[in-house]
Design a protein around this motif. Structure first.
Motif, PDB file in Angstrom:
ATOM      1  N   UNK A   1       0.847  -1.199   0.000  1.00  0.00           N
ATOM      2  CA  UNK A   1       0.000   0.000   0.000  1.00  0.00           C
ATOM      3  C   UNK A   1       0.879   1.244   0.000  1.00  0.00           C
ATOM      4  N   UNK A   2       1.903   1.215   0.870  1.00  0.00           N
ATOM      5  CA  UNK A   2       2.789   2.383   0.996  1.00  0.00           C
ATOM      6  C   UNK A   2       3.487   2.660  -0.337  1.00  0.00           C
ATOM      7  N   UNK A   3       4.004   1.600  -0.978  1.00  0.00           N
ATOM      8  CA  UNK A   3       4.686   1.780  -2.263  1.00  0.00           C
ATOM      9  C   UNK A   3       3.744   2.362  -3.310  1.00  0.00           C
ATOM     10  N   UNK A   4       2.492   1.874  -3.307  1.00  0.00           N
ATOM     11  CA  UNK A   4       1.520   2.361  -4.294  1.00  0.00           C
ATOM     12  C   UNK A   4       1.183   3.824  -4.039  1.00  0.00           C
ATOM     13  N   UNK A   5       1.139   4.235  -2.763  1.00  0.00           N
ATOM     14  CA  UNK A   5       0.864   5.647  -2.440  1.00  0.00           C
ATOM     15  C   UNK A   5       1.983   6.511  -3.009  1.00  0.00           C
ATOM     16  N   UNK A   6       3.208   6.058  -2.808  1.00  0.00           N
ATOM     17  CA  UNK A   6       4.365   6.836  -3.285  1.00  0.00           C
ATOM     18  C   UNK A   6       4.315   6.972  -4.810  1.00  0.00           C
ATOM     19  N   UNK A   7       3.975   5.890  -5.499  1.00  0.00           N
ATOM     20  CA  UNK A   7       3.852   5.928  -6.963  1.00  0.00           C
ATOM     21  C   UNK A   7       2.744   6.896  -7.374  1.00  0.00           C
ATOM     22  N   UNK A   8       1.614   6.827  -6.661  1.00  0.00           N
ATOM     23  CA  UNK A   8       0.472   7.699  -6.975  1.00  0.00           C
ATOM     24  C   UNK A   8       0.860   9.176  -6.805  1.00  0.00           C
ATOM     25  N   UNK A   9       1.571   9.459  -5.716  1.00  0.00           N
ATOM     26  CA  UNK A   9       1.984  10.835  -5.451  1.00  0.00           C
ATOM     27  C   UNK A   9       2.920  11.326  -6.561  1.00  0.00           C
ATOM     28  N   UNK A  10       3.834  10.464  -6.982  1.00  0.00           N
ATOM     29  CA  UNK A  10       4.786  10.848  -8.027  1.00  0.00           C
ATOM     30  C   UNK A  10       4.040  11.095  -9.343  1.00  0.00           C
ATOM     31  N   UNK A  11       3.099  10.204  -9.659  1.00  0.00           N
ATOM     32  CA  UNK A  11       2.360  10.307 -10.920  1.00  0.00           C
ATOM     33  C   UNK A  11       1.529  11.579 -10.959  1.00  0.00           C
ATOM     34  N   UNK A  12       0.907  11.946  -9.828  1.00  0.00           N
ATOM     35  CA  UNK A  12       0.015  13.111  -9.802  1.00  0.00           C
ATOM     36  C   UNK A  12       0.784  14.382  -9.418  1.00  0.00           C
ATOM     37  N   UNK A  13       2.105  14.247  -9.221  1.00  0.00           N
ATOM     38  CA  UNK A  13       2.978  15.373  -8.852  1.00  0.00           C
ATOM     39  C   UNK A  13       2.475  16.094  -7.606  1.00  0.00           C
ATOM     40  N   UNK A  14       2.003  15.320  -6.665  1.00  0.00           N
ATOM     41  CA  UNK A  14       1.558  15.879  -5.386  1.00  0.00           C
ATOM     42  C   UNK A  14       2.662  15.603  -4.353  1.00  0.00           C
ATOM     43  N   UNK A  15       2.950  16.629  -3.558  1.00  0.00           N
ATOM     44  CA  UNK A  15       3.968  16.450  -2.514  1.00  0.00           C
ATOM     45  C   UNK A  15       3.269  16.052  -1.210  1.00  0.00           C
ATOM     46  N   UNK A  16       3.902  15.133  -0.483  1.00  0.00           N
ATOM     47  CA  UNK A  16       3.329  14.718   0.809  1.00  0.00           C
ATOM     48  C   UNK A  16       4.050  15.471   1.924  1.00  0.00           C
ATOM     49  N   UNK A  17       3.328  16.368   2.580  1.00  0.00           N
ATOM     50  CA  UNK A  17       3.938  17.082   3.706  1.00  0.00           C
ATOM     51  C   UNK A  17       3.734  16.275   4.983  1.00  0.00           C
ATOM     52  N   UNK A  18       4.683  16.444   5.896  1.00  0.00           N
ATOM     53  CA  UNK A  18       4.631  15.736   7.205  1.00  0.00           C
ATOM     54  C   UNK A  18       4.291  14.254   7.035  1.00  0.00           C
ATOM     55  N   UNK A  19       5.060  13.641   6.159  1.00  0.00           N
ATOM     56  CA  UNK A  19       4.842  12.219   5.864  1.00  0.00           C
ATOM     57  C   UNK A  19       5.311  11.360   7.041  1.00  0.00           C
ATOM     58  N   UNK A  20       4.459  10.467   7.492  1.00  0.00           N
ATOM     59  CA  UNK A  20       4.822   9.550   8.595  1.00  0.00           C
ATOM     60  C   UNK A  20       4.423   8.126   8.195  1.00  0.00           C
ATOM     61  N   UNK A  21       5.354   7.207   8.388  1.00  0.00           N
ATOM     62  CA  UNK A  21       5.009   5.794   8.173  1.00  0.00           C
ATOM     63  C   UNK A  21       5.324   5.064   9.475  1.00  0.00           C
ATOM     64  N   UNK A  22       4.349   4.387  10.038  1.00  0.00           N
ATOM     65  CA  UNK A  22       4.612   3.652  11.287  1.00  0.00           C
ATOM     66  C   UNK A  22       4.204   2.196  11.109  1.00  0.00           C
TER      67      UNK A  22
END
Ligand SMILES: Nc1ncnc2c1ncn2[C@@H]1O[C@H](COP(=O)(O)OP(=O)(O)OP(=O)(O)O)[C@@H](O)[C@H]1O
Length: 300
Positions: free
Chosen positions: A263-284
């Motif tokens: 899921x995390x990897x897919x989120x990162x791909x989605x963010x890159x594809x849509x050119x959206x930056x993730x602020x205050x990114x936390x993964x626990x």
């Protein structure tokens, strides 16, 4: 053949079942953890393995032997850690090692054992004068002096400071590296996660789960949580379509998703594809602590 086999073990005190159908098998060379809340029945279970308690029902075997009927032969293959109260304060380290070696028909030479466990400088020190960590090292030496195939260590690091605890972990790993199977009762998640190949989580006299530490964590709900504030709105449908998504929450412009690494990897791909930056990114990650709480019921 497993070194220890416990099948449907039952034990009651005053009509109250404290071990209520426990089964597990420990393979040769494993560090096998028994983890559970206070009063779960851990000590009673391992005392049945040691032959110190007689089960009401069920079967216990240590290297194929019955710890009650074959107590003497089991004592030759199984080393048990003493409880603090079982050693006289006036006994010196050397006397304790000599005494316990004499209990065994084929003892290990206690001198190299004392050396390995850092006990040589205190051979003439009385037990009562040893620090907590030194006492535990002596207990390990006494458990190993009979040259056992399996040792049972019950709450060995309770009361030790973090450094002494880490040193004791190293000793436990060394014991296993020397070919001895270890049955470890512990309250400490970090200890169980770091040392154990497999863990039986005991709750209210039953095995609530039996798995590797990673397996126990995977079973727990919402294994990995990723949260972030996107620089631009994301399409909710895209997020809901993420692989292995367990839950999604959108609140105050913040996105919180739980799932797996995928899921995390897919989120990162989605963010890159849509050119959206993730602020205050936390993964626990879920910890063994979380898994333990999930698996054991809160006492009421
Ligand atoms: N000899 C005994 N007589 C009566 N009750 C006992 C006896 N030994 C243990 N118990 C009770 O049985 C229950 C299980 O005890 P046990 O020591 O096996 O649990 P445990 O999981 O090792 O707990 P802890 O983590 O607190 O050491 C507890 O409620 C305890 O009070």
């Amino acid at each position: 053949m497993p070194v220890i086999e416990v099948t449907d073990l039952r034990k009651s005190y005053g009509g109250r079942p404290v071990v209520d159908g426990v089964s597990f098998a420990v393979e040769e060379g494993e560090i096998f953890g028994v983890l559970g809340p206070n009063g779960a029945g851990k000590t009673t279970t391992v005392e049945c393995v040691e032959g110190l308690r007689v089960p009401d029902a069920g079967r216990v075997r240590v290297t194929g032997l019955d710890p009650v009927a074959d107590h003497r032969r089991v004592a030759e293959v199984l080393g048990a850690q003493l409880q603090q109260s079982e050693l006289q304060a006036k006994l010196t380290v050397r006397e304790a090692l000599e005494l316990y070696a004499a209990f065994h028909p084929k003892p290990a030479d206690w001198r190299p054992l004392a050396e390995r466990l850092g006990l040589v400088p205190m051979l003439n020190t009385r037990f009562g004068k040893l620090s907590g960590g030194q006492k535990q090292r002596l207990f390990i030496a006494l458990a190993l002096v009979g040259d056992p195939r399996v040792v049972v260590l019950d709450e060995l690091t309770t009361g030790l400071d973090p450094r002494a605890r880490r040193e004791t972990w190293q000793l436990i790993e060394d014991i296993r590296a020397g070919g001895v199977t270890v049955l470890l009762v512990t309250h400490f998640m970090e200890e169980a996660q770091r040392l154990c190949d497999r863990i039986a989580v005991i709750d209210r006299g039953r095995v609530a789960a039996l798995d590797t530490p990673a397996g126990l964590i995977r079973r727990s709900a919402g294994a990995t949580v990723i949260s972030f504030t996107p620089s631009a709105p994301l399409d909710e449908a895209d997020l809901r379509a993420l692989p292995e998504l367990a839950s999604a929450e959108f609140k105050d412009g913040r996105v919180t998703l739980s799932g797996t690494d995928e899921t995390v990897n897919a989120v990162i791909t989605l963010l890159a594809r849509t050119r959206v930056t993730a602020h205050q990114l936390r993964v626990t990650d879920t910890t063994l602590d979380d898994a333990f709480l999930d698996l054991t019921e809160a006492s009421t």
